[in-house]
Write a protein that holds these residues in place. Structure first.
Motif, mmCIF file in Angstrom:
data_model
loop_
_atom_site.group_PDB
_atom_site.id
_atom_site.type_symbol
_atom_site.label_atom_id
_atom_site.label_comp_id
_atom_site.label_asym_id
_atom_site.label_seq_id
_atom_site.Cartn_x
_atom_site.Cartn_y
_atom_site.Cartn_z
ATOM 1 N N SER A 108 0.406 7.287 -19.985
ATOM 2 C CA SER A 108 -0.886 7.180 -20.656
ATOM 3 C C SER A 108 -0.954 5.836 -21.369
ATOM 4 C CB SER A 108 -1.082 8.332 -21.650
ATOM 5 O OG SER A 108 -0.092 8.282 -22.654
ATOM 6 N N GLY A 109 -2.135 5.497 -21.831
ATOM 7 C CA GLY A 109 -2.327 4.262 -22.583
ATOM 8 C C GLY A 109 -2.010 3.023 -21.779
ATOM 9 N N ILE A 110 -1.351 2.081 -22.445
ATOM 10 C CA ILE A 110 -1.063 0.781 -21.831
ATOM 11 C C ILE A 110 -0.111 0.932 -20.640
ATOM 12 C CG2 ILE A 110 0.852 0.178 -23.388
ATOM 13 C CD1 ILE A 110 -1.804 -2.286 -22.142
ATOM 14 N N ALA A 111 0.814 1.884 -20.697
ATOM 15 C CA ALA A 111 1.743 2.091 -19.579
ATOM 16 C C ALA A 111 0.985 2.504 -18.325
ATOM 17 C CB ALA A 111 2.791 3.133 -19.940
ATOM 18 N N ALA A 112 0.021 3.400 -18.478
ATOM 19 C CA ALA A 112 -0.782 3.826 -17.329
ATOM 20 C C ALA A 112 -1.603 2.662 -16.794
ATOM 21 C CB ALA A 112 -1.686 4.987 -17.721
ATOM 22 N N LEU A 113 -2.168 1.885 -17.714
ATOM 23 C CA LEU A 113 -2.975 0.732 -17.301
ATOM 24 C C LEU A 113 -2.117 -0.280 -16.541
ATOM 25 C CD1 LEU A 113 -5.731 -0.703 -17.464
ATOM 26 C CD2 LEU A 113 -4.917 -1.759 -19.573
ATOM 27 N N VAL A 168 1.901 8.711 -7.298
ATOM 28 C CA VAL A 168 2.474 10.051 -7.480
ATOM 29 C C VAL A 168 3.497 10.029 -8.619
ATOM 30 C CG1 VAL A 168 3.849 11.859 -6.375
ATOM 31 C CG2 VAL A 168 2.018 10.723 -5.105
ATOM 32 N N LEU A 169 4.336 8.990 -8.650
ATOM 33 C CA LEU A 169 5.337 8.885 -9.710
ATOM 34 C C LEU A 169 4.696 8.716 -11.080
ATOM 35 C CD1 LEU A 169 7.993 6.625 -7.958
ATOM 36 C CD2 LEU A 169 8.125 9.084 -8.416
ATOM 37 N N ALA A 170 3.612 7.958 -11.152
ATOM 38 C CA ALA A 170 2.918 7.776 -12.433
ATOM 39 C C ALA A 170 2.387 9.113 -12.931
ATOM 40 C CB ALA A 170 1.787 6.769 -12.286
ATOM 41 N N GLY A 171 1.898 9.942 -12.022
ATOM 42 C CA GLY A 171 1.451 11.277 -12.407
ATOM 43 C C GLY A 171 2.607 12.132 -12.893
ATOM 44 N N ALA A 172 3.745 12.039 -12.213
ATOM 45 C CA ALA A 172 4.924 12.804 -12.615
ATOM 46 C C ALA A 172 5.444 12.351 -13.973
ATOM 47 C CB ALA A 172 6.021 12.673 -11.559
ATOM 48 N N SER A 183 6.477 -1.162 -15.982
ATOM 49 C CA SER A 183 5.814 -0.109 -16.741
ATOM 50 C C SER A 183 6.136 1.273 -16.175
ATOM 51 C CB SER A 183 4.312 -0.347 -16.732
ATOM 52 O OG SER A 183 3.633 0.707 -17.348
ATOM 53 N N LEU A 184 6.040 1.414 -14.871
ATOM 54 C CA LEU A 184 6.326 2.700 -14.250
ATOM 55 C C LEU A 184 7.792 3.070 -14.394
ATOM 56 C CD1 LEU A 184 5.481 5.162 -12.639
ATOM 57 C CD2 LEU A 184 5.671 3.783 -10.556
ATOM 58 N N GLY A 185 8.673 2.115 -14.179
ATOM 59 C CA GLY A 185 10.107 2.387 -14.326
ATOM 60 C C GLY A 185 10.465 2.824 -15.734
ATOM 61 N N LEU A 186 9.947 2.120 -16.733
ATOM 62 C CA LEU A 186 10.217 2.502 -18.107
ATOM 63 C C LEU A 186 9.599 3.846 -18.435
ATOM 64 C CD1 LEU A 186 9.796 -0.934 -19.953
ATOM 65 C CD2 LEU A 186 11.930 0.282 -19.396
ATOM 66 N N GLY A 187 8.405 4.097 -17.912
ATOM 67 C CA GLY A 187 7.763 5.391 -18.129
ATOM 68 C C GLY A 187 8.565 6.538 -17.547
ATOM 69 N N VAL A 206 0.851 -1.203 0.000
ATOM 70 C CA VAL A 206 0.000 0.000 0.000
ATOM 71 C C VAL A 206 0.882 1.248 0.000
ATOM 72 C CG1 VAL A 206 -1.644 1.365 1.340
ATOM 73 C CG2 VAL A 206 -2.050 -1.066 0.989
ATOM 74 N N ILE A 207 1.940 1.243 0.794
ATOM 75 C CA ILE A 207 2.850 2.389 0.813
ATOM 76 C C ILE A 207 3.522 2.543 -0.556
ATOM 77 C CG2 ILE A 207 4.941 3.370 1.853
ATOM 78 C CD1 ILE A 207 2.413 3.402 3.668
ATOM 79 N N LEU A 208 3.968 1.444 -1.145
ATOM 80 C CA LEU A 208 4.547 1.493 -2.491
ATOM 81 C C LEU A 208 3.531 2.022 -3.492
ATOM 82 C CD1 LEU A 208 6.784 0.914 -4.551
ATOM 83 C CD2 LEU A 208 5.925 -1.437 -4.677
ATOM 84 N N SER A 209 2.283 1.618 -3.360
ATOM 85 C CA SER A 209 1.224 2.074 -4.266
ATOM 86 C C SER A 209 1.018 3.575 -4.174
ATOM 87 C CB SER A 209 -0.097 1.370 -3.947
ATOM 88 O OG SER A 209 0.014 -0.007 -4.162
ATOM 89 N N LEU A 210 1.084 4.127 -2.962
ATOM 90 C CA LEU A 210 0.962 5.573 -2.793
ATOM 91 C C LEU A 210 2.079 6.299 -3.542
ATOM 92 C CD1 LEU A 210 0.065 5.640 0.996
ATOM 93 C CD2 LEU A 210 -1.383 6.518 -0.849
ATOM 94 N N LEU A 211 3.292 5.849 -3.358
ATOM 95 C CA LEU A 211 4.426 6.451 -4.041
ATOM 96 C C LEU A 211 4.304 6.278 -5.560
ATOM 97 C CD1 LEU A 211 7.220 7.758 -4.098
ATOM 98 C CD2 LEU A 211 8.195 5.478 -3.724
ATOM 99 N N ALA A 212 3.946 5.090 -5.988
ATOM 100 C CA ALA A 212 3.838 4.810 -7.425
ATOM 101 C C ALA A 212 2.779 5.672 -8.090
ATOM 102 C CB ALA A 212 3.540 3.328 -7.646
#
Length: 138
Positions: free
Chosen positions: A75-80, A67-71, A128-132, A59-65
């Motif tokens: 979009s698209g498949i990466a966001a999904l 915010v990072l996904a927003g930064a 996905s997040l790391g590559l994004g 859950v803590i990782l999800s909170l950070l992720a």
């Protein structure tokens, strides 16, 4: 510069924060098990411990992720796919807890598949997040 969140991200972050209440109640359950107020086999104690630990960390990782996904402006498949991180925060603890549920259980039942589904979701999400983040604007 203030952190700007989309309405969707704010909603997801709010829900994720509220899930910590469930993690907290899981801690209360763990105390009952470990103090002997709730009978459990050694296998169940180990799986309940693992489920509780994974829930809190994910859950803590999800909170950070989130915010990072927003930064990263995913979009698209990466966001999904990045949603796999918070999905893993549900699936993995559920796999530990539900596969150990039942009187005198000494090995996991078929619901262990939830744990493996969570592992896949987490892997896809962090990749996905790391590559994004690596491919996003500087």
């Amino acid at each position: 510069m203030p952190l700007l969140l989309t309405p969707e991200a704010r909603g997801t972050l709010g829900v994720l924060l509220l899930t910590l209440v469930a993690v907290e109640s899981g801690g209360w359950f763990m105390l009952r098990v470990l103090r002997g107020h709730r009978p459990a086999t050694d296998f169940q104690k180990a799986f309940f411990r693992a489920g509780h630990a994974h829930a809190g960390v994910l859950v803590i990782l999800s909170l950070l992720a989130q915010v990072l996904a927003g930064a990263a402006a995913l979009s698209g498949i990466a966001a999904l796919l990045s949603n796999g991180i918070w999905l893993a925060a549900i699936l993995m603890p559920a796999g530990f807890f539900l596969s150990a549920a039942g009187r005198d259980r000494t090995q996991p039942n078929q619901l262990i598949v939830l744990l493996y589904a969570g592992v896949v979701a987490l892997g896809l999400g962090v990749i996905s997040l790391g590559l994004g983040l690596l491919g996003g604007p500087a």
